[in-house]
Scaffold this active site. Structure first.
Site, PDB file in Angstrom:
ATOM      1  N   GLY A   1       4.478  -7.705   1.249  1.00 38.07           N
ATOM      2  CA  GLY A   1       3.427  -7.845   0.238  1.00 38.07           C
ATOM      3  C   GLY A   1       2.503  -6.640   0.232  1.00 38.07           C
ATOM      4  O   GLY A   1       2.920  -5.501   0.445  1.00 38.07           O
ATOM      5  N   SER A   2       1.230  -6.931   0.066  1.00 33.60           N
ATOM      6  CA  SER A   2       0.277  -5.854  -0.231  1.00 33.60           C
ATOM      7  C   SER A   2       0.112  -4.834   0.880  1.00 33.60           C
ATOM      8  O   SER A   2      -0.338  -3.718   0.618  1.00 33.60           O
ATOM      9  CB  SER A   2      -1.084  -6.452  -0.563  1.00 33.60           C
ATOM     10  OG  SER A   2      -0.960  -7.272  -1.697  1.00 33.60           O
TER      11      SER A   2
END
Lengths: 496, 463
Positions: free
Chosen positions: A225-226
């Site tokens: 993810g981020s």
């Protein structure tokens, strides 16, 4: 009749040669493989008759010891703090062989290592019972305990790395298991403990769904993810076309190339006025659309190259250590897949170890150190060193300048952005949150990676929470769940 | 320089010098002392390794070995003074190492088989003495080949008789009379080799010369194929009815080798191999014991507790120099004291020790073959070659079997494995080899040879 007798003699000689060649093959060349076989009870029994060396932490606290007992097997393997260190020590079982360090360093622990040959010869002459050597780890007990306590009842993993050397200071995976019953001398106790974890296909007992024997810190790659935005930002800065304060598009929704679909920001809003933002600001608020834009502009080859310089697509802590999994950046994504990859979705996978390596490289002026968990190997006297691990550079992941700019961005994340839960009073901390979607039917993975002190880094941490049973699904996020754990570990290492 | 001249004179005897070959009895005595020493050392070493103490009966053990050595030596001095001096010391060393390993397994299994084996060794010695005294000239053995053949076949069939016959581990090869078990095929082995030799001496001309040539091979006449067919069927019979592979391989193998030596025609070997392959194929299809052993040979680790896997683990655990006597785990190999004693020795003595043992066997066989080369009468040549190559085949089949070179088939390791019948009959075999080597090395009589020599009737090959 003499000539056929001579020929028969030659035939006899051939038979003798065949026997000699065959036993030479078995006893000199095939023997290592035969002796290493798990189903070779002979070697196991011989091992049990010898005092196996301990596994020690960085401060010489033993986490695996052999104590003398009565019975056929003379020594019992014990793990004083079983669950806490199980992912690293592994187990040492008569029925189920060994895992982790017990497996990887078996030759040293059992005393079979070639470097102890002279020692064994001396023992042979003096009649001393042969013993195994010790394996000293890089693990810092305070950091390990902080990580273990921090994870609580959540399913997840924590790893901490000394940024300057690559030494692994903490490695926790939860839920864990107790290796003690697996090392028991009672076969039924061993079997019961094994079935508790792995189930029993013959009797329709399913394995524990929590997979407590998996080392989530290094062996289970998940979508990052981020926090993968660190890699994308690094690639952008390295390209020379962008600076930390370069202004790039950051709309509320990003139109995926070649597709009808759009990619939204978590907040549903644009990342700045006029749909424009700086890279630093995009990092601070973890703006999806800005990094999606960077991903499309840079392309998959540039992203992959950067990811690989951070260690993706190659195995850290190889089979000789702990059998870590390889983190992946996909081989051949199309344009929309590249955009999704740039924010750590699609087929990008990473282990906590890999993400800690990204932080550690940024912290170490862009130089990635090869991670290691074994500090030194010691002879059976437990004092003299037979091998010491020298820190080694794995690659120069990014330039000095890029490292400095990324550090500033990450400090901004902790001081004014999504990572505020990782703040330590008096010490600047650099970090990045991540909340990764996986399948629609399960909660997202909460990630956090950080290092401290930001101005003179010594420790990098990565945390992943797979499942948090006591937290509402909507509340699962890297900043909220994972950052406090990273903070606790960093504090433990820094002694504050 | 005088030394060199002396040697020259010995190498090239002049007519007025009668060369008397060295008898070698002194050499034999010294080698025997080595054999007793090695045996005793191995025995003491077992106790030191396994129990950490010198066995209380070490001196008695050495004494009994020494007594066996001296008795055999004196008998040879009296009855076979020209015998090869290396044969007896080799045999005694092999016996001593085997006995030490049986004693070692006794310690592990809490049994006392070594003393039984030692008793059998004394019985073997008695037969050794008896053979050397009764058979003054090996050629009397050639007189009744058909009677010997019949005796051999009866010995083979004995275990199938009701009441006295019984089977152990699936092989119907034992007889039991009054509480004593015996494997008559161990005796049959020797009797049949004697019978083959006698039979082949009488018929070799017909076997060698009659027949037709077919694609480059001289095929024998159909009626001359009779004997080989009978032996082939006998071998297959043992295999199927008694469910035992080893003796049939040994019986058929030595017969083919002897027929080749007698006829000097390679076609017999080719024919023999073809029949062997055919027999093996049929056995694989129809005989209960063969297929599992073949499968086990190919995949020994399917069940790691089986003999072959354990033998391989043992050999590997021993490595190049071995664990040392008493310090391995040879008792983990099933039936390590008999068929698998080679693997047990390989574990505790290592590659080095096992190599030495194999070379001892090779040396023993080579001494037998050497006697065959030197002997002047065809029966003696055939008998010596048959006994020696039979011994070689047996060693190859059993050691090759336990080391996964070839499929395992039940045969004992000569002189080493636990088992009275095997040990006793092998001492008889050695007595015959001693007798033959004595005849080979004995100086040629100055008068014309009494026995029909090779050279007297030349056979002229017409094609």
């Amino acid at each position: 009749m003499n000539s056929p007798i001579r020929r028969v003699s030659a035939g006899c000689l051939l038979l003798v040669l065949a026997l000699l060649v065959n036993i030479t093959y078995i006893q000199a060349f095939w023997s290592d493989e035969l002796n290493a076989r798990g189903d070779n009870r002979r070697v196991t029994i011989a091992e049990y008759a010898r005092e196996r060396g301990p596994i020690l932490l960085a401060d010489d606290t033993p986490v695996a010891v052999s104590t003398e007992v009565d019975g056929d097997f003379q020594f019992l393997r014990e793990y004083p703090e079983g669950r806490l260190y199980a992912p690293i020590t592994g187990y040492y079982s008569y029925l189920y062989q060994r895992s982790a360090i017990e497996r990887a360093q078996n030759e040293v622990l059992s005393g079979e290592d070639d470097r102890m040959f002279v020692r064994r010869l001396i023992d042979l002459v003096t009649g001393e019972e042969p013993k195994g050597g010790a394996v000293k780890l890089t693990i810092d007990p305070a950091a390990q305990q902080a990580a273990y306590d921090g994870l609580g009842d959540n399913k997840g993993a924590v790893i901490a790395i000394d940024t300057r050397t690559g030494a692994i200071l903490a490695m926790v995976s939860k839920p864990s298991y107790d290796p003690n019953p697996l090392a028991s001398h009672s076969p039924s106790e061993q079997r019961e403990a094994w079935i508790d974890i792995h189930g029993d296909a013959d009797n329709d007992i399913p394995p524990d769904p929590d997979k407590p024997a998996d080392n989530r810190a290094i062996a289970q790659p998940l979508p990052p993810g981020s926090i993968f935005k660190l890699v994308t930002a690094a690639a952008a800065l390295e390209s020379g076309d962008y600076e930390a304060d370069s202004v790039i598009p950051g709309p509320a929704r990003y139109q995926l190339p070649l597709s009808e679909r759009t990619l939204p920001n978590q907040s549903g809003e644009a990342c700045g006025s006029n749909d424009q933002t700086t890279i630093t600001n995009a990092m601070r608020i973890s703006c999806n659309t800005a990094f999606a834009y960077l991903g499309e502009e840079l392309g998959d080859d540039v992203l992959r190259d950067q990811a690989e310089r951070f260690g993706f697509n190659s195995q850290p802590l190889t089979n000789e250590d702990l059998r870590a999994a390889t983190s992946r950046f996909p081989d051949d994504p199309d344009a929309p897949q590249t955009v999704l990859s740039a924010i750590g979705q699609f087929d990008v996978t990473a282990t906590p170890l890999q993400m800690a390596m990204v932080s550690a490289a940024i912290a170490n002026d862009g130089v990635l150190m090869d991670p290691y968990v074994i500090q030194e190997l010691r002879a059976p006297d437990l004092v003299s060193t037979i091998e010491q691990t020298e820190p080694e550079e794995l690659s120069r992941a990014i330039s000095n300048d890029t490292a400095r700019q990324l550090t500033e961005m990450m400090v901004e994340v902790v001081e004014n952005g999504t990572g505020s839960n990782a703040q330590i009073s008096g010490i600047p901390v650099a970090g990045k949150t991540g909340t990764a979607q996986s399948a629609p039917d399960r909660p997202p993975y909460a990630w956090f990676t950080s290092f401290a002190p930001a101005d003179e880094p010594s420790v990098a941490v990565a945390v992943v929470i797979e499942e948090a049973p006591d937290t509402a699904r909507s509340d699962i996020g890297g900043g909220r769940l994972a950052a406090p754990i990273a903070k606790a570990v960093m504090e433990a290492v820094l002694g504050v | 320089m005088s030394l060199d001249q002396n040697r020259l004179r010995l190498d090239q005897p002049s007519n007025d010098d009668v060369v008397v070959p060295r008898r070698g009895r002194g050499t034999e005595l010294i080698l025997l002392l080595f054999a007793v020493g090695i045996s005793t050392f191995a025995y003491v070493n077992v106790d030191l390794g396994a129990l950490g103490e010198v066995p209380a009966d070490a001196m008695a053990y050495m004494g009994s070995f020494f007594a066996v050595a001296i008795v055999a030596h004196i008998v040879i001095r009296i009855r076979a003074p020209y015998a090869d001096p290396v044969i007896l010391p080799i045999v005694l060393t092999l016996c001593g190492l085997g006995l030490a390993m049986i004693h070692r397994l006794d310690i592990a299994d809490d049994t006392s088989r070594a003393s039984i084996q030692l008793t059998w060794m004394l019985v073997g010695l008695a037969l050794f003495v008896l053979v050397l005294f009764v058979i003054r000239d090996h050629r009397i053995l050639a007189r009744y080949p058909y009677l010997a053949g019949l005796t051999g076949l009866i010995l083979l069939v004995l275990p199938l008789m009701p009441v006295i016959g019984h089977s152990i581990r699936g092989a119907q090869i034992w007889i039991r009379i009054g509480g004593m078990s015996f494997q008559p095929n161990e005796a049959a082995k020797i009797v049949l080799i004697i019978a083959f030799a006698g039979f082949l001496v009488q018929t070799r001309d017909a076997l060698a010369l009659a027949g037709r040539r077919f694609i480059g091979i001289d095929l024998p006449r159909a009626r001359d194929l009779g004997p080989i067919l009978i032996v082939w069927l006998a071998a297959l019979g043992i295999l199927t009815v008694q469910n035992d592979m080893g003796p049939s391989v040994l019986l058929f193998g030595s017969f083919v080798l002897m027929i080749y030596i007698a006829t000097e025609r390679i076609s017999w070997i080719i024919l023999g191999l073809m029949m062997m392959v055919g027999g093996a194929w049929a056995a694989y299809q129809f005989v209960g014991q063969v297929r599992p052993r073949f499968d086990l040979w190919l995949n020994p680790f399917d069940d790691p507790s089986n003999q072959i896997a354990q033998a391989l683990f043992g050999l590997a655990y021993g490595g190049t120099i071995g664990t040392g006597l008493g310090q391995g785990y040879p008792d983990m190999i099933p039936i390590a004291e008999s068929d698998f004693i080679g693997a047990a020795l390989g574990e505790e003595l290592g590659l080095a020790g096992l190599t030495a043992i194999i070379l001892l066997y090779a040396l023993l066989v080579s001494r037998g073959l050497r006697a065959a080369l030197v002997l002047r009468d065809p029966f003696g040549k055939l008998l010596a070659a048959g006994l020696a190559s039979g011994l070689m085949l047996q060693v190859f089949v059993v050691l090759g079997g336990v080391t996964k070179l070839i499929p395992m088939s039940g045969l004992t390791t000569p002189f080493m494995a636990l088992g009275g019948s095997s040990l006793v009959m092998n001492w008889v075999l050695i007595a015959l080899l001693i007798r033959l080597s004595d005849a080979a090395r004995r100086p040629a009589p100055t008068e014309a040879p009494s026995y029909t020599d090779d050279a007297v009737t030349q056979v002229v090959k017409l094609r």
